[in-house]
Motif scaffolding. Structure first.
Motif, mmCIF file in Angstrom:
data_model
loop_
_atom_site.group_PDB
_atom_site.id
_atom_site.type_symbol
_atom_site.label_atom_id
_atom_site.label_comp_id
_atom_site.label_asym_id
_atom_site.label_seq_id
_atom_site.Cartn_x
_atom_site.Cartn_y
_atom_site.Cartn_z
ATOM 1 N N UNK A 190 0.830 -1.211 0.000
ATOM 2 C CA UNK A 190 0.000 0.000 0.000
ATOM 3 C C UNK A 190 0.860 1.253 0.000
ATOM 4 N N UNK A 191 1.996 1.236 0.717
ATOM 5 C CA UNK A 191 2.889 2.403 0.735
ATOM 6 C C UNK A 191 3.539 2.623 -0.628
ATOM 7 N N UNK A 192 3.481 1.597 -1.487
ATOM 8 C CA UNK A 192 4.016 1.694 -2.847
ATOM 9 C C UNK A 192 2.910 1.760 -3.899
ATOM 10 N N UNK A 193 1.699 2.116 -3.458
ATOM 11 C CA UNK A 193 0.592 2.334 -4.391
ATOM 12 C C UNK A 193 -0.133 1.087 -4.864
ATOM 13 N N UNK A 194 0.109 -0.064 -4.226
ATOM 14 C CA UNK A 194 -0.544 -1.309 -4.625
ATOM 15 C C UNK A 194 -1.652 -1.605 -3.610
ATOM 16 N N UNK A 195 -2.896 -1.529 -4.066
ATOM 17 C CA UNK A 195 -4.045 -1.776 -3.197
ATOM 18 C C UNK A 195 -4.504 -3.223 -3.325
ATOM 19 N N UNK A 196 -5.071 -3.753 -2.260
ATOM 20 C CA UNK A 196 -5.666 -5.084 -2.349
ATOM 21 C C UNK A 196 -6.951 -4.991 -3.176
ATOM 22 N N UNK A 197 -7.320 -6.098 -3.773
ATOM 23 C CA UNK A 197 -8.550 -6.168 -4.570
ATOM 24 C C UNK A 197 -9.291 -7.443 -4.205
ATOM 25 N N UNK A 198 -9.622 -7.561 -2.922
ATOM 26 C CA UNK A 198 -10.227 -8.776 -2.389
ATOM 27 C C UNK A 198 -11.632 -9.043 -2.908
ATOM 28 N N UNK A 199 -12.215 -8.072 -3.598
ATOM 29 C CA UNK A 199 -13.542 -8.278 -4.177
ATOM 30 C C UNK A 199 -13.505 -9.217 -5.382
ATOM 31 N N UNK A 200 -12.325 -9.560 -5.886
ATOM 32 C CA UNK A 200 -12.204 -10.436 -7.053
ATOM 33 C C UNK A 200 -12.777 -11.820 -6.797
ATOM 34 N N UNK A 201 -12.477 -12.365 -5.635
ATOM 35 C CA UNK A 201 -12.940 -13.710 -5.306
ATOM 36 C C UNK A 201 -12.808 -13.901 -3.800
ATOM 37 N N UNK A 202 -13.719 -14.671 -3.239
ATOM 38 C CA UNK A 202 -13.716 -14.914 -1.796
ATOM 39 C C UNK A 202 -12.412 -15.585 -1.373
ATOM 40 N N UNK A 203 -11.862 -15.114 -0.244
ATOM 41 C CA UNK A 203 -10.607 -15.640 0.288
ATOM 42 C C UNK A 203 -10.731 -15.912 1.781
ATOM 43 N N UNK A 204 -9.941 -16.848 2.305
ATOM 44 C CA UNK A 204 -9.870 -16.997 3.757
ATOM 45 C C UNK A 204 -9.256 -15.740 4.397
ATOM 46 N N UNK A 205 -9.447 -15.603 5.688
ATOM 47 C CA UNK A 205 -8.847 -14.485 6.413
ATOM 48 C C UNK A 205 -7.330 -14.502 6.249
ATOM 49 N N UNK A 206 -6.715 -13.345 6.365
ATOM 50 C CA UNK A 206 -5.264 -13.179 6.322
ATOM 51 C C UNK A 206 -4.654 -13.533 4.965
#
Length: 124
Positions: free
Chosen positions: A88-104
């Motif tokens: 995130x500090x390098x401009x890369x955001x997570x995109x967890x909406x793509x597909x369901x994932x386990x925690x962590x």
């Protein structure tokens, strides 16, 4: 904060429903690789086959709403939280909406749109 990223063993190929069976046949009957159907409980993946690919595993995922195939890769890190902050500090955001994932775990993408599953090494 300098996480050490490593390639994981898993590669997922997201395959449209209309070419899925032909793709499974290609890996199983033409390349003659070990292919096994595995039960899946995921709202976006209707069927999956595991292909032993040397030291890696290719997951052939049937996705009903795709029009073309995509290859998704796995990245492992010692600490997902630290790696996520670093990204995130390098401009890369997570995109967890793509597909369901386990925690962590998180999905991220490179600038070309390649999807990576970011997970802890202890989760492989």
């Amino acid at each position: 904060m300098d996480p050490k990223f490593e390639a994981g063993i898993n590669i997922a190929i997201k395959i449209p429903k209309n070419t899925y069976e032909k793709t499974v046949t290609f890996y199983k009957d033409i390349l003659k690789l070990p292919v096994q159907e595995v039960p899946v409980n995921n709202p976006t993946v209707s069927k999956t086959h595991k292909v032993v690919f040397g030291q890696n595993v290719i997951w052939l995922d049937c996705v009903d709403n795709y029009t073309h195939s995509e290859t998704w890769l796995q990245l492992t890190v010692p600490d997902v939280g630290i790696a996520t902050q670093y990204l995130e500090s390098n401009g890369v955001q997570t995109c967890d909406e793509l597909e369901e994932l386990p925690e962590n775990m998180h999905w991220i993408q490179d600038p070309a749109g390649t999807v990576f599953n970011l997970q802890g090494r202890d989760q492989e």
